[in-house]
Design an enzyme around this catalytic site. Structure first.
Site, PDB file in Angstrom:
ATOM      1  N   ARG A 177      13.203   2.459  44.825  1.00 22.47           N
ATOM      2  CA  ARG A 177      13.172   3.768  44.182  1.00 22.47           C
ATOM      3  C   ARG A 177      14.493   3.999  43.463  1.00 22.47           C
ATOM      4  NH1 ARG A 177      11.237   4.368  49.490  1.00 22.47           N
ATOM      5  NH2 ARG A 177       9.022   4.943  49.632  1.00 22.47           N
TER       6      ARG A 177
ATOM      7  N   LYS B 155      13.760   6.751  52.161  1.00 20.85           N
ATOM      8  CA  LYS B 155      13.383   8.110  52.522  1.00 20.85           C
ATOM      9  C   LYS B 155      13.613   8.354  54.009  1.00 20.85           C
ATOM     10  CE  LYS B 155       9.874   9.158  49.013  1.00 20.85           C
ATOM     11  NZ  LYS B 155       8.474   9.546  48.814  1.00 20.85           N
TER      12      LYS B 155
ATOM     13  N   HIS C  10       9.621   4.668  38.356  1.00 20.13           N
ATOM     14  CA  HIS C  10       8.512   4.509  39.298  1.00 20.13           C
ATOM     15  C   HIS C  10       7.439   3.575  38.762  1.00 20.13           C
ATOM     16  CE1 HIS C  10       7.501   5.993  43.250  1.00 20.13           C
ATOM     17  NE2 HIS C  10       6.222   6.028  42.912  1.00 20.13           N
TER      18      HIS C  10
ATOM     19  N   ARG D 174       8.247   0.283  40.118  1.00 21.20           N
ATOM     20  CA  ARG D 174       7.883   0.151  41.530  1.00 21.20           C
ATOM     21  C   ARG D 174       6.408  -0.206  41.652  1.00 21.20           C
ATOM     22  NH1 ARG D 174       9.379   1.466  46.727  1.00 21.20           N
ATOM     23  NH2 ARG D 174       7.876   2.596  48.007  1.00 21.20           N
TER      24      ARG D 174
ATOM     25  N   HIS E 160       6.446   1.448  52.772  1.00 22.87           N
ATOM     26  CA  HIS E 160       5.497   2.540  52.964  1.00 22.87           C
ATOM     27  C   HIS E 160       5.366   2.835  54.454  1.00 22.87           C
ATOM     28  CE1 HIS E 160       3.375   1.589  48.898  1.00 22.87           C
ATOM     29  NE2 HIS E 160       4.369   2.424  48.748  1.00 22.87           N
TER      30      HIS E 160
ATOM     31  N   TYR F  84      -3.135  -0.273  45.904  1.00 26.51           N
ATOM     32  CA  TYR F  84      -2.846  -1.456  45.099  1.00 26.51           C
ATOM     33  C   TYR F  84      -3.970  -2.489  45.172  1.00 26.51           C
ATOM     34  CZ  TYR F  84       1.866   0.293  44.498  1.00 26.51           C
ATOM     35  OH  TYR F  84       2.934   1.063  44.162  1.00 26.51           O
TER      36      TYR F  84
END
Length: 393
Positions: free
Chosen positions: A246, A270, A338, A341, A364, A373
């Site tokens: 990110r 995150k 993004h 990504r 994730h 995906y």
């Protein structure tokens, strides 16, 4: 021209300070000229350097703009001077703070609640503020005790007509968060979180928009690696497209996070998580090239620095702008970090990686986030399609 007035004794120190921040000699001279004007401004009013305040700087900038329309300085143009004088203990008088409204005070308390009580990073907390500002414009602080579920629903209904589905989701999330805070603070007497309607959005209804290998090559080729800026941008783009980082993770990358011996990097993601990822040889080579022949010799520990003074660590917005500028140079339209990504995720899957492996690389929290995906692997999905009755498959 020599500086005169109460700031003159510190002129040599100012020049050294600006040089350390990475300003060119020409810009150093220009900033000193502006500081010299401020010094005369203080002298005419019988003030000293210790009297310097934000209010005085605003007055000086306004006077200069009125006198010379071709050069329109702002108070921000002299922010470096305030930092310098504060650093050496000269400007000890606190800057005059504007009177804050009830709304501003409440928003600051809410921001503190998000960062201290909820543990959100400041950048994430800042995303909630526009929602609260919008809500308080319709429902002032002193009227919150009268707030009803109908008021909340009406606000959401009126605002959702003006935003996208994604924007409506952010609006709902921010409003639920604020209403929870309002209950804790005693601003409302009953919980109104349930009054915020859910936004209708099918999970996985969209496809991740990645780039083809040809487009990736064009993107990387747009960087002129003969120049320091090109070497920096090339390394950033490789981190984005090969590891799926990110923008905030690239921005947070520090020199100490790279383990050259083991070929790994520490990624701060995150939720204040820290994870180690393998550093591909081409990415490592690009970073090394920037560090050796592109990055200014600076004490900052961030890997990627701004190209223009003041030379500080690149912000997440700056990282995204690198991707945007490269996409426009390459003739691929205009998109942020993004998209790269998404490109990393789709390329990993097409190369034979499993969904858990893709989830691990992209960090994730749930496999459901990664499952989107799977829809881009058209060859694998073709085998799942059943024959059409009475027709060819």
């Amino acid at each position: 021209m020599a500086m005169t007035g109460p700031l003159a004794p510190w002129a040599p120190g100012m020049a050294e300070w600006l040089t350390r921040l990475g300003y060119t000699p020409r810009l150093v001279e220009r900033h000193l000229q502006l500081a010299g004007g401020l010094s005369k401004f203080l002298h005419r009013r019988g003030l000293t350097a210790s009297d310097l305040s934000q209010e005085l700087i605003e007055q000086f900038a306004a006077a200069r703009r009125a006198k010379n329309r071709s050069r329109r300085p702002t108070a921000r143009s002299l922010s470096w001077l305030v930092d310098y004088l504060s650093d050496i203990g000269v400007a000890t008088a606190p800057a005059a703070l504007p009177v804050r409204s009830e709304q501003q005070v409440l928003i600051e308390r809410y921001r503190d609640y998000l960062t201290v009580e909820r543990g959100l990073v400041p950048d994430t907390a800042a995303n909630y503020v526009p929602v609260v500002t919008l809500f308080l414009a319709a429902h002032p602080v002193r009227e919150l005790h009268e707030l009803s579920a109908a008021d909340v629903s009406e606000f959401m209904t009126s605002q959702c007509r003006q935003v996208s589905t994604r924007g409506a989701e952010r609006l709902a999330t921010g409003l639920r968060s604020f209403l929870g805070f309002a209950l804790v603070e005693g601003l409302i007497s009953v919980s109104l979180v349930g009054a915020v309607p859910s936004v209708a959005r099918w999970s996985g209804a969209t496809l991740p928009r990645g780039l083809t290998s040809t487009q990736v090559a064009a993107l990387l080729s747009s960087c002129d690696r003969r120049r320091p800026l090109g070497r920096r941008d090339y390394a950033i783009l490789l981190l984005l497209v090969r590891l799926g980082l990110r923008a905030a993770e690239v921005s947070a990358l520090r020199l100490d996070d790279i383990d050259w011996r083991t070929g790994e990097i520490v990624v701060r993601g995150k939720g204040r998580t820290e994870e180690r990822l393998p550093l591909p040889p081409d990415v490592g080579a690009a970073i090394a090239a920037y560090l050796r022949r592109g990055r200014p010799r600076r004490p900052e520990r961030e890997v990627f620095l701004r190209a223009c003074a003041p030379l500080r660590g690149l912000t997440p917005d700056g990282v995204s702008e690198v991707a945007r500028a490269a996409s426009e140079r390459a003739g691929l339209g205009s998109f942020g970090s993004h998209r790269l990504r998404h490109t990393a995720g789709t390329q990993l899957l097409q190369a034979g990686a499993s969904l858990p492996e893709v989830a691990e690389v992209l960090r994730h929290h749930t496999i459901a986030t990664t499952a989107i995906y799977a829809k881009v692997d058209h060859l694998a999905l073709r085998d799942l399609a059943t024959p059409w009755p009475g027709g060819a498959r």
